[in-house]
Scaffold this active site. Sequence first.
Site, PDB file in Angstrom:
ATOM      1  N   ALA A 284     -12.742  16.439   1.584  1.00 45.10           N
ATOM      2  CA  ALA A 284     -13.211  15.507   1.952  1.00 45.10           C
ATOM      3  C   ALA A 284     -14.070  14.545   0.718  1.00 45.10           C
ATOM      4  O   ALA A 284     -14.284  13.449   0.782  1.00 45.10           O
ATOM      5  CB  ALA A 284     -14.494  15.881   3.035  1.00 45.10           C
TER       6      ALA A 284
ATOM      7  N   ILE B 213      -8.813  10.413  -1.580  1.00 45.00           N
ATOM      8  CA  ILE B 213      -8.361   9.968  -0.058  1.00 45.00           C
ATOM      9  C   ILE B 213      -9.580  10.065   0.893  1.00 45.00           C
ATOM     10  O   ILE B 213      -9.676   9.274   1.748  1.00 45.00           O
ATOM     11  CB  ILE B 213      -7.169  10.744   0.371  1.00 45.00           C
ATOM     12  CG1 ILE B 213      -6.024  10.305  -0.589  1.00 45.00           C
ATOM     13  CG2 ILE B 213      -6.906  10.456   1.873  1.00 45.00           C
ATOM     14  CD1 ILE B 213      -4.602  10.998  -0.373  1.00 45.00           C
ATOM     15  N   GLY B 214     -10.249  11.029   0.776  1.00 45.88           N
ATOM     16  CA  GLY B 214     -11.355  11.455   1.658  1.00 45.88           C
ATOM     17  C   GLY B 214     -12.275  10.172   1.618  1.00 45.88           C
ATOM     18  O   GLY B 214     -12.668   9.795   2.761  1.00 45.88           O
TER      19      GLY B 214
ATOM     20  N   ASP C 264       5.136   6.180   3.235  1.00 41.51           N
ATOM     21  CA  ASP C 264       6.264   5.476   2.829  1.00 41.51           C
ATOM     22  C   ASP C 264       6.998   4.523   3.907  1.00 41.51           C
ATOM     23  O   ASP C 264       7.465   3.901   3.344  1.00 41.51           O
ATOM     24  CB  ASP C 264       7.347   6.814   2.787  1.00 41.51           C
ATOM     25  CG  ASP C 264       6.753   7.966   2.002  1.00 41.51           C
ATOM     26  OD1 ASP C 264       6.622   7.936   0.978  1.00 41.51           O
ATOM     27  OD2 ASP C 264       6.416   9.169   2.662  1.00 41.51           O
TER      28      ASP C 264
ATOM     29  N   HIS D 224       8.873  13.638   1.938  1.00 36.52           N
ATOM     30  CA  HIS D 224       7.821  12.943   1.277  1.00 36.52           C
ATOM     31  C   HIS D 224       7.802  13.429  -0.439  1.00 36.52           C
ATOM     32  O   HIS D 224       6.891  14.076  -0.743  1.00 36.52           O
ATOM     33  CB  HIS D 224       6.395  13.149   1.881  1.00 36.52           C
ATOM     34  CG  HIS D 224       5.527  12.167   0.761  1.00 36.52           C
ATOM     35  ND1 HIS D 224       5.495  10.951   0.783  1.00 36.52           N
ATOM     36  CD2 HIS D 224       4.387  12.684  -0.025  1.00 36.52           C
ATOM     37  CE1 HIS D 224       4.339  10.448   0.149  1.00 36.52           C
ATOM     38  NE2 HIS D 224       3.920  11.659  -0.615  1.00 36.52           N
TER      39      HIS D 224
END
Length: 321
Positions: free
Chosen positions: A8, A12-13, A155, A183
Amino acid sequence: MRITVTGAAGQIGYALLFRIASGAMFGPNTPVSLRLLELPQALAAAEGVAMELDDCAFPLLRSIDITDDAAEAFDRSNVALLVGSRPRTAGMERADLLSANGAIFAPQGRAINDNAADDVRVLVVGNPANTNALIASAHAPDVPDARFTAMTRLDHNRAVARLAKATDSAVASISHLTIWGNHSSTQYPDLSHVLVDGDSIDVDREWLESDYIPAVANRGAAIIAARGSSSAASAANAAVDHMHDWVLGTAQDDWTSAAITSDGSYGVPAGLISSFPVTSTGGDWQIVEGLDIDEFSRARIDASVAELGEERAAVEALGLL
Ligand SMILES: NC(=O)C1=CN([C@@H]2O[C@H](COP(=O)(O)OP(=O)(O)OC[C@H]3O[C@@H](n4cnc5c(N)ncnc54)[C@H](O)[C@@H]3O)[C@@H](O)[C@H]2O)C=CC1
Ligand SMILES: O=C([O-])CC(=O)C(=O)O
């Protein structure tokens, strides 16, 4: 909705938590409680993120709990977003990477199994996402395989945006695009069934092979080269899209892409977590069946699925499944 986010305090968190708390993931009528799981050394940074979340005064945000204990983090979770992982560093072999991630995703799978709510839905974002999801799922025998997914929505969104530019059309006019497989750079963005403003398109094979497919498949690396760190806001946005569509349903007359446990459809060996064309109704993903797969697509799908098979064999050999 009790939502656990691992990693977190990472990039990205930091982009994801504010979107969730604002209601972007589950709409304006669903209150959310956040559980942040971090490594001990990143707990202070997670506290800082929580302070900022407080300072947004989001009306839907009921509570924020921060912990380094997986059992506590997944306690009665309805949604588990597994973002924290061990990234590949220079000189690291695939076996080392898979083994380091096994040490994260096996215990997290067990903690989900033992503590999460009966309806838990899991999205793995941390790379290698498909195989990390497979490891977590294998350690959660009481949770149906269908509840473990990996993210290929970024994607998918990249592929839609690039096609919109190439055809000089609006993003919203593009439908029926599919990301197949892993991915990774072997993924196959498939335009064979695409409609632009409801019409099929003629795709130039040379452009497809030498421009479009490699550009979509290597977009993550291009972002790293340009930004100096990997996609964060767009990855968070894709996680929002994935969970939104899974729980609330996909758009009518279209499909999206998600990596889900194969039932053997399209020749993808059962049990692999591979990206497919999917719709969601009633809170469950369904693979879109019956699409024609031409020779070109077949070879590309097979190559990416073969890579997933190799990753599965590698984690099996490490005793992680
Ligand atoms: N599937 C996709 O489309 C995408 C996946 N990714 C992947 O997402 C992952 C996260 O990316 P970023 O946020 O940029 O990385 P980051 O390095 O900024 O953050 C990762 C966070 O995870 C934490 N963490 C590591 N192990 C943990 C554990 N066992 N439990 C809880 N937390 C843990 C770290 O302390 C760190 O705060 C990476 O693996 C990246 O490759 C990134 C972009 C797109
Ligand atoms: O390439 C990376 O390391 C991050 C990633 O998964 C992406 O941006 O698709």
